[in-house]
Write a protein that holds these residues in place. Structure first.
Motif, PDB file in Angstrom:
ATOM      1  N   LEU A 142      12.365   5.363   1.423  1.00 38.02           N
ATOM      2  CA  LEU A 142      13.200   5.967   0.387  1.00 38.02           C
ATOM      3  C   LEU A 142      12.645   5.688  -1.009  1.00 38.02           C
ATOM      4  O   LEU A 142      12.777   6.516  -1.920  1.00 38.02           O
ATOM      5  N   LEU A 143      12.003   4.534  -1.186  1.00 39.16           N
ATOM      6  CA  LEU A 143      11.489   4.164  -2.506  1.00 39.16           C
ATOM      7  C   LEU A 143      10.018   4.527  -2.707  1.00 39.16           C
ATOM      8  O   LEU A 143       9.486   4.344  -3.804  1.00 39.16           O
ATOM      9  N   LEU A 144       9.372   5.063  -1.685  1.00 37.77           N
ATOM     10  CA  LEU A 144       7.959   5.420  -1.827  1.00 37.77           C
ATOM     11  C   LEU A 144       7.684   6.362  -2.996  1.00 37.77           C
ATOM     12  O   LEU A 144       6.655   6.216  -3.673  1.00 37.77           O
ATOM     13  N   PRO A 145       8.545   7.347  -3.289  1.00 35.21           N
ATOM     14  CA  PRO A 145       8.241   8.229  -4.420  1.00 35.21           C
ATOM     15  C   PRO A 145       8.172   7.515  -5.770  1.00 35.21           C
ATOM     16  O   PRO A 145       7.548   8.025  -6.704  1.00 35.21           O
ATOM     17  N   VAL A 146       8.802   6.351  -5.888  1.00 36.98           N
ATOM     18  CA  VAL A 146       8.778   5.602  -7.148  1.00 36.98           C
ATOM     19  C   VAL A 146       7.464   4.847  -7.309  1.00 36.98           C
ATOM     20  O   VAL A 146       7.047   4.510  -8.413  1.00 36.98           O
ATOM     21  N   LEU A 147       6.807   4.588  -6.190  1.00 36.98           N
ATOM     22  CA  LEU A 147       5.569   3.810  -6.183  1.00 36.98           C
ATOM     23  C   LEU A 147       4.411   4.632  -6.737  1.00 36.98           C
ATOM     24  O   LEU A 147       4.321   5.837  -6.514  1.00 36.98           O
ATOM     25  N   GLY A 148       3.523   3.960  -7.449  1.00 37.06           N
ATOM     26  CA  GLY A 148       2.300   4.598  -7.911  1.00 37.06           C
ATOM     27  C   GLY A 148       1.308   3.528  -8.299  1.00 37.06           C
ATOM     28  O   GLY A 148       1.169   3.182  -9.467  1.00 37.06           O
ATOM     29  N   ASP A 149       0.629   2.965  -7.312  1.00 35.62           N
ATOM     30  CA  ASP A 149      -0.212   1.791  -7.519  1.00 35.62           C
ATOM     31  C   ASP A 149      -1.622   2.092  -7.025  1.00 35.62           C
ATOM     32  O   ASP A 149      -1.827   2.432  -5.859  1.00 35.62           O
ATOM     33  N   ALA A 150      -2.597   1.950  -7.922  1.00 35.68           N
ATOM     34  CA  ALA A 150      -3.983   2.241  -7.561  1.00 35.68           C
ATOM     35  C   ALA A 150      -4.596   1.158  -6.686  1.00 35.68           C
ATOM     36  O   ALA A 150      -5.650   1.380  -6.081  1.00 35.68           O
ATOM     37  N   ALA A 151      -3.963  -0.002  -6.608  1.00 31.74           N
ATOM     38  CA  ALA A 151      -4.515  -1.126  -5.838  1.00 31.74           C
ATOM     39  C   ALA A 151      -3.629  -1.412  -4.628  1.00 31.74           C
ATOM     40  O   ALA A 151      -2.999  -2.466  -4.534  1.00 31.74           O
ATOM     41  N   ILE A 152      -3.580  -0.461  -3.716  1.00 29.04           N
ATOM     42  CA  ILE A 152      -2.748  -0.615  -2.524  1.00 29.04           C
ATOM     43  C   ILE A 152      -3.499  -1.436  -1.475  1.00 29.04           C
ATOM     44  O   ILE A 152      -4.598  -1.070  -1.059  1.00 29.04           O
ATOM     45  N   PRO A 153      -2.920  -2.544  -1.015  1.00 29.33           N
ATOM     46  CA  PRO A 153      -3.585  -3.346   0.020  1.00 29.33           C
ATOM     47  C   PRO A 153      -3.380  -2.746   1.405  1.00 29.33           C
ATOM     48  O   PRO A 153      -2.496  -1.906   1.615  1.00 29.33           O
ATOM     49  N   GLU A 154      -4.174  -3.199   2.350  1.00 33.80           N
ATOM     50  CA  GLU A 154      -4.043  -2.702   3.719  1.00 33.80           C
ATOM     51  C   GLU A 154      -2.685  -3.043   4.312  1.00 33.80           C
ATOM     52  O   GLU A 154      -2.177  -2.318   5.167  1.00 33.80           O
ATOM     53  N   GLU A 155      -2.087  -4.130   3.857  1.00 34.97           N
ATOM     54  CA  GLU A 155      -0.770  -4.489   4.389  1.00 34.97           C
ATOM     55  C   GLU A 155       0.264  -3.415   4.054  1.00 34.97           C
ATOM     56  O   GLU A 155       1.237  -3.225   4.801  1.00 34.97           O
ATOM     57  N   ALA A 156       0.060  -2.696   2.959  1.00 36.09           N
ATOM     58  CA  ALA A 156       0.975  -1.614   2.605  1.00 36.09           C
ATOM     59  C   ALA A 156       0.846  -0.464   3.596  1.00 36.09           C
ATOM     60  O   ALA A 156       1.849   0.133   4.007  1.00 36.09           O
ATOM     61  N   VAL A 157      -0.386  -0.148   3.974  1.00 32.82           N
ATOM     62  CA  VAL A 157      -0.607   0.915   4.959  1.00 32.82           C
ATOM     63  C   VAL A 157       0.076   0.549   6.273  1.00 32.82           C
ATOM     64  O   VAL A 157       0.780   1.365   6.883  1.00 32.82           O
ATOM     65  N   THR A 158      -0.110  -0.693   6.694  1.00 27.06           N
ATOM     66  CA  THR A 158       0.516  -1.158   7.935  1.00 27.06           C
ATOM     67  C   THR A 158       2.033  -1.060   7.857  1.00 27.06           C
ATOM     68  O   THR A 158       2.696  -0.619   8.808  1.00 27.06           O
ATOM     69  N   ALA A 159       2.594  -1.458   6.717  1.00 28.39           N
ATOM     70  CA  ALA A 159       4.050  -1.423   6.556  1.00 28.39           C
ATOM     71  C   ALA A 159       4.581   0.000   6.613  1.00 28.39           C
ATOM     72  O   ALA A 159       5.629   0.263   7.225  1.00 28.39           O
ATOM     73  N   VAL A 160       3.879   0.937   5.992  1.00 30.53           N
ATOM     74  CA  VAL A 160       4.341   2.330   5.996  1.00 30.53           C
ATOM     75  C   VAL A 160       4.208   2.927   7.390  1.00 30.53           C
ATOM     76  O   VAL A 160       5.089   3.671   7.844  1.00 30.53           O
TER      77      VAL A 160
END
Length: 233
Positions: A142-160
């Motif tokens: 639900l909060l993904l549209p608010v996100l805008g980070d150029a330094a996304i770690p791999e843990e973020a990919v796993t979480a999504v």
């Protein structure tokens, strides 16, 4: 221009939380971020997604979602179909505040991004006994549209990926997850850094409300509570 949240009280706002369990919700809600991916990538189908888009854009019923945070804070998501196009506003709220903070809005003012990944990661677990969107997977999506980070770690990919699969997407959802983490097309991704003096994340984005420390106008006690809310534990 973003509509101040108190004006929503005289608008046809409806509780959007029951929609979270409806087939087609996530491909409809994340349609702008998932350009190039069919609803089937979410485990849905085009008919369900189209029907949900109609619901989200209904001029007579504007869905609202509340993501409760620690310390009495909340992020409130409002759909606004009062103009020619439906827009979505994301407010950071607290019952003691006289004015809410706009984290992001995809209306003509283009406000965003409003969160970096460390902050979003800190918000995934709901406080005890909270009401609203409390599941960590739904909170993340639900909060993904608010996100805008150029330094996304791999843990973020796993979480999504885990969040998508929990909501019915196929196990092989890494490509979709990476696409969703590329930011809202209205503001994309930006560089962030942590200001040690201000104890706040700051953003380079021209349209971001985070070019100044979040809550810098608040009394010290409220500012400290807000910082604690957005700090990974």
């Amino acid at each position: 221009m973003v509509m101040a949240r108190h004006w929503y009280s005289s608008s046809p706002v409806v509780d959007g939380h029951p929609l979270l369990d409806e087939r087609g919700f996530w491909p409809a809600y994340l349609a702008d971020l998932a350009d190039g991916f069919a609803p089937e990538a979410f485990g849905s189908d085009a008919g369900d997604a189209d029907a949900m888009l109609d619901t989200l854009h209904d001029r007579s019923a504007w869905p609202m979602f509340t993501v409760p945070l620690a310390g009495g804070f909340a992020i409130v998501v409002h759909f606004n179909s009062g103009e020619e196009f439906t827009t979505t506003d994301y407010f950071l709220t607290h019952p003691d505040w006289s004015q809410d903070l706009v984290l992001a809005s995809d209306d003509q003012d283009r406000i965003g991004p409003g969160l970096c990944w460390p902050e979003l990661a800190a918000l995934l677990e709901a406080p005890p006994d909270a009401a609203g969107v409390t599941g960590s997977h739904a909170r993340l999506l639900l909060l993904l549209p608010v996100l805008g980070d150029a330094a996304i770690p791999e843990e973020a990919v796993t979480a999504v990926v885990e969040a998508l699969v929990a909501q019915g997407a196929p196990e092989a959802s890494e490509a979709l997850a990476r696409r969703l983490l590329q930011g809202h097309p209205v503001w994309g991704v930006e560089d962030w850094w942590f200001d040690e003096d201000e104890q706040s994340w700051l953003c380079e984005g021209d349209h971001s409300p985070r070019k100044v420390p979040l809550g810098d106008h608040l009394p010290p006690q409220q500012r400290a509570a807000l910082e604690a809310c957005l700090t990974p534990r």
